[in-house]
Design an enzyme around this catalytic site. Structure first.
Site, PDB file in Angstrom:
ATOM      1  N   CYS A   2       0.827  -1.226   0.000  1.00 58.11           N
ATOM      2  CA  CYS A   2       0.000   0.000   0.000  1.00 58.11           C
ATOM      3  C   CYS A   2       0.854   1.267   0.000  1.00 58.11           C
ATOM      4  O   CYS A   2       0.402   2.319  -0.442  1.00 58.11           O
ATOM      5  CB  CYS A   2      -0.886   0.034   1.232  1.00 58.11           C
ATOM      6  SG  CYS A   2      -1.943  -1.384   1.374  1.00 58.11           S
TER       7      CYS A   2
HETATM    8  N1  CO8 Z   1     -21.321  -8.966   0.038  1.00 60.85           N
HETATM    9  C1  CO8 Z   1     -22.086  -9.202   1.127  1.00 60.85           C
HETATM   10  N2  CO8 Z   1     -21.574  -9.475   2.339  1.00 60.85           N
HETATM   11  C2  CO8 Z   1     -20.243  -9.518   2.450  1.00 60.85           C
HETATM   12  C3  CO8 Z   1     -19.381  -9.284   1.358  1.00 60.85           C
HETATM   13  C4  CO8 Z   1     -19.973  -9.015   0.115  1.00 60.85           C
HETATM   14  N3  CO8 Z   1     -19.225  -8.797  -0.969  1.00 60.85           N
HETATM   15  N4  CO8 Z   1     -18.111  -9.384   1.783  1.00 60.85           N
HETATM   16  C5  CO8 Z   1     -18.150  -9.672   3.073  1.00 60.85           C
HETATM   17  N5  CO8 Z   1     -19.445  -9.771   3.490  1.00 60.85           N
HETATM   18  C6  CO8 Z   1     -19.928 -10.138   4.820  1.00 60.85           C
HETATM   19  C7  CO8 Z   1     -18.844 -10.768   5.650  1.00 60.85           C
HETATM   20  O1  CO8 Z   1     -18.675 -12.124   5.293  1.00 60.85           O
HETATM   21  C8  CO8 Z   1     -19.389 -10.587   7.032  1.00 60.85           C
HETATM   22  O2  CO8 Z   1     -20.375 -11.571   7.272  1.00 60.85           O
HETATM   23  P1  CO8 Z   1     -20.478 -12.281   8.712  1.00 60.85           P
HETATM   24  O3  CO8 Z   1     -20.786 -11.164   9.658  1.00 60.85           O
HETATM   25  O4  CO8 Z   1     -21.550 -13.257   8.523  1.00 60.85           O
HETATM   26  O5  CO8 Z   1     -19.125 -12.882   8.951  1.00 60.85           O
HETATM   27  C9  CO8 Z   1     -20.093  -9.236   6.951  1.00 60.85           C
HETATM   28  O6  CO8 Z   1     -20.314  -8.986   5.554  1.00 60.85           O
HETATM   29  C10 CO8 Z   1     -19.262  -8.108   7.514  1.00 60.85           C
HETATM   30  O7  CO8 Z   1     -17.913  -8.269   7.011  1.00 60.85           O
HETATM   31  P2  CO8 Z   1     -16.725  -7.379   7.479  1.00 60.85           P
HETATM   32  O8  CO8 Z   1     -16.774  -7.213   8.972  1.00 60.85           O
HETATM   33  O9  CO8 Z   1     -15.477  -7.919   6.859  1.00 60.85           O
HETATM   34  O10 CO8 Z   1     -17.136  -5.991   6.787  1.00 60.85           O
HETATM   35  P3  CO8 Z   1     -16.459  -4.600   6.962  1.00 60.85           P
HETATM   36  O11 CO8 Z   1     -17.496  -3.628   7.342  1.00 60.85           O
HETATM   37  O12 CO8 Z   1     -15.234  -4.642   7.816  1.00 60.85           O
HETATM   38  O13 CO8 Z   1     -15.955  -4.249   5.477  1.00 60.85           O
HETATM   39  C11 CO8 Z   1     -13.899  -4.233   4.228  1.00 60.85           C
HETATM   40  C12 CO8 Z   1     -15.010  -5.086   4.832  1.00 60.85           C
HETATM   41  C13 CO8 Z   1     -14.517  -3.352   3.150  1.00 60.85           C
HETATM   42  C14 CO8 Z   1     -12.850  -5.149   3.605  1.00 60.85           C
HETATM   43  C15 CO8 Z   1     -13.265  -3.348   5.310  1.00 60.85           C
HETATM   44  O14 CO8 Z   1     -12.964  -4.125   6.458  1.00 60.85           O
HETATM   45  C16 CO8 Z   1     -12.000  -2.664   4.862  1.00 60.85           C
HETATM   46  O15 CO8 Z   1     -11.909  -2.060   3.809  1.00 60.85           O
HETATM   47  N6  CO8 Z   1     -10.980  -2.650   5.716  1.00 60.85           N
HETATM   48  C17 CO8 Z   1      -9.749  -1.947   5.411  1.00 60.85           C
HETATM   49  C18 CO8 Z   1      -8.832  -2.886   4.820  1.00 60.85           C
HETATM   50  C19 CO8 Z   1      -7.657  -2.232   4.151  1.00 60.85           C
HETATM   51  O16 CO8 Z   1      -7.433  -1.057   4.143  1.00 60.85           O
HETATM   52  N7  CO8 Z   1      -6.899  -3.063   3.565  1.00 60.85           N
HETATM   53  C20 CO8 Z   1      -5.769  -2.632   2.838  1.00 60.85           C
HETATM   54  C21 CO8 Z   1      -5.804  -3.351   1.577  1.00 60.85           C
HETATM   55  S1  CO8 Z   1      -4.232  -3.609   0.911  1.00 60.85           S
HETATM   56  C22 CO8 Z   1      -3.923  -2.262  -0.062  1.00 60.85           C
HETATM   57  O17 CO8 Z   1      -4.567  -1.280   0.080  1.00 60.85           O
HETATM   58  C23 CO8 Z   1      -2.899  -2.301  -1.175  1.00 60.85           C
HETATM   59  C24 CO8 Z   1      -1.812  -3.351  -1.152  1.00 60.85           C
HETATM   60  C25 CO8 Z   1      -2.154  -4.619  -1.798  1.00 60.85           C
HETATM   61  C26 CO8 Z   1      -2.587  -4.559  -3.222  1.00 60.85           C
HETATM   62  C27 CO8 Z   1      -3.221  -5.862  -3.622  1.00 60.85           C
HETATM   63  C28 CO8 Z   1      -3.874  -5.890  -4.962  1.00 60.85           C
HETATM   64  C29 CO8 Z   1      -4.574  -7.174  -5.358  1.00 60.85           C
END
Ligand code: CO8
Length: 378
Positions: free
Chosen positions: A161
């Site tokens: 990132c």
């Molecule tokens: N549709 C419906 N429901 C879903 C979906 C979906 N697509 N996806 C997950 N759910 C469900 C989950 O399974 C979960 O269900 P349950 O409660 O039954 O377990 C429920 O929704 C809630 O899930 P979460 O608690 O995970 O939901 P969040 O509100 O936390 O949102 C996010 C998920 C959007 C992923 C959020 O946590 C987030 O964005 N966090 C920040 C993460 C971050 O910044 N990561 C950095 C990424 S790395 C980067 O930026 C670059 C480097 C790498 C590059 C790689 C390229 C490939």
């Protein structure tokens, strides 16, 4: 690192290549759900016996609410929406052909060079920084250097990132030390090949893009739109909460080089909770070290991973909510573009700043890593 008065380093141009193709949440969810239903029906017996888990369906409403993402640009739509493939199709190019990353890197680089009023002869270093490089060698940076006709040196660096900001830090250091006089820093973030489009938790997060920045010493700057770099700051702290195990060891590990753990995966909620306060603290410390307060900053160009996370970071920094004008968002249409997000935001939202205005670029995420630069419009 903070610049002394005698060594002023400036950002004098930026470039952004946006892929011509895009995929909306609705399109992505429709194909994922068709894939998941087929998977569940094909594996009904194993799911009933508890051997494998049923695939839950995805929801466009969840995606937008949880992330702020409405659509993403992709180098190619081909293959991603095909439920029998679920990954983009990139035909392999011959060694004599320009690689995909060099191709999109050159496109962004030319825009940055034009904005800065620079030709190849003015530049003596090329840094390619990204979440991935499509091969270990020869470096993509050297291929871009060759394609543009630049003399000097080039190298690739990874930093997930924070690759783009860390790349700018390296450019800054080399200009301060005098080992280069004008640096082209490129972020060809071709990330869709590493996305697990079969996983509803992650299938919506990423898009492709390419960005570039020209950095030079103030004496050579002729750009009408440039920024003094007042200071740079970086922090890393090890975490496996965002991880890809893809790499050259797979061949010798006797494992599936395309297994799920070789693709991007994360514990998104934990990342959200752990990284937000770290990013807010680094930004606060960085501003304090320059005698600045958050309200002194006219624009924050933040990493674009999640709109709620950005709002949280800014709320922790300011102690209150602030408007979109101060923290522009590009996530809605670009999604998370690896390390390039903060540079996309900078490129699209800096024209209106006035001379003397302070801005801050800050990336945060995998590693964990945080990288910031404090800028002042010239
Ligand atoms: N549709 C419906 N429901 C879903 C979906 C979906 N697509 N996806 C997950 N759910 C469900 C989950 O399974 C979960 O269900 P349950 O409660 O039954 O377990 C429920 O929704 C809630 O899930 P979460 O608690 O995970 O939901 P969040 O509100 O936390 O949102 C996010 C998920 C959007 C992923 C959020 O946590 C987030 O964005 N966090 C920040 C993460 C971050 O910044 N990561 C950095 C990424 S790395 C980067 O930026 C670059 C480097 C790498 C590059 C790689 C390229 C490939």
């Amino acid at each position: 690192m903070t610049a002394s008065l005698s060594t002023k380093i400036v950002i004098s141009g930026s470039g952004l290549w946006t892929p011509p193709e895009a995929i909306t949440n609705d399109e992505l969810v429709e194909s994922y759900n068709a894939y998941a239903e087929k998977f569940n029906s094909d594996h009904a017996a194993d799911i009933a016996s508890g051997k494998i888990k049923e695939k839950s369906l995805s929801s466009a409403r969840f995606i937008e609410k949880a992330s702020g993402i409405k659509a993403r640009y992709v180098y190619t739509r081909e293959g991603i929406l095909d439920i029998n493939r679920m990954r983009p199709k990139f035909p392999e190019r011959k060694d004599e052909e320009l690689s995909y990353q060099a191709e999109i890197g050159v496109l962004a680089a030319k825009m940055a060079m034009s904005a800065a009023g620079k030709t190849a002869a003015d530049i003596d270093a090329v840094i390619v920084a990204g979440a991935y490089t499509q091969r270990p060698y020869p470096a993509i940076a050297i291929e871009i250097q060759h394609e543009l006709g630049i003399e000097g040196f080039g190298f690739d660096m990874l930093g997930a990132c924070s690759a783009a900001t860390f790349g700018l830090h390296r450019a800054y250091d080399s200009l301060v030390s005098g080992s280069s006089k004008c640096v082209l820093a490129v972020n060809p973030e071709l990330v869709t090949p590493q996305v697990n489009f079969c996983d509803r938790d992650n299938h919506f997060i990423f898009g492709d893009v390419s960005t570039a920045i020209i950095m030079e010493r103030s004496e050579t700057c002729t750009s009408p739109n440039s920024y003094d770099i007042l200071s740079t700051k970086a922090l890393t702290q090890f975490s496996s909460n965002i991880r890809s195990n893809f790499g050259h060891m797979s061949y010798a590990n006797d494992v599936d080089p395309f297994g799920w753990d070789k693709l991007f995966h994360q514990s998104g909620r934990i990342v959200f909770k752990e990284v937000s306060p770290i990013a807010a603290k680094i930004m606060s410390d960085h501003l304090t070290s320059l005698g600045l307060k958050p309200w002194d900053v006219k624009r924050f160009w933040l990493h674009q991973a999640n709109i709620n996370m950005n709002n949280m970071v800014i709320k922790q920094l300011f102690g209150e909510e602030v408007g979109e004008k101060i923290i522009p968002t590009i996530l809605d249409r670009y999604a998370n573009t690896g390390s390039a997000g903060s540079i996309v935001a900078f490129h699209l939202y800096n024209d209106d700043l006035k001379s003397g205005d302070i801005g801050m670029i800050c990336s945060f995420g995998a590693g964990y890593s945080v990288g910031s630069l404090v800028l002042r419009k010239r």
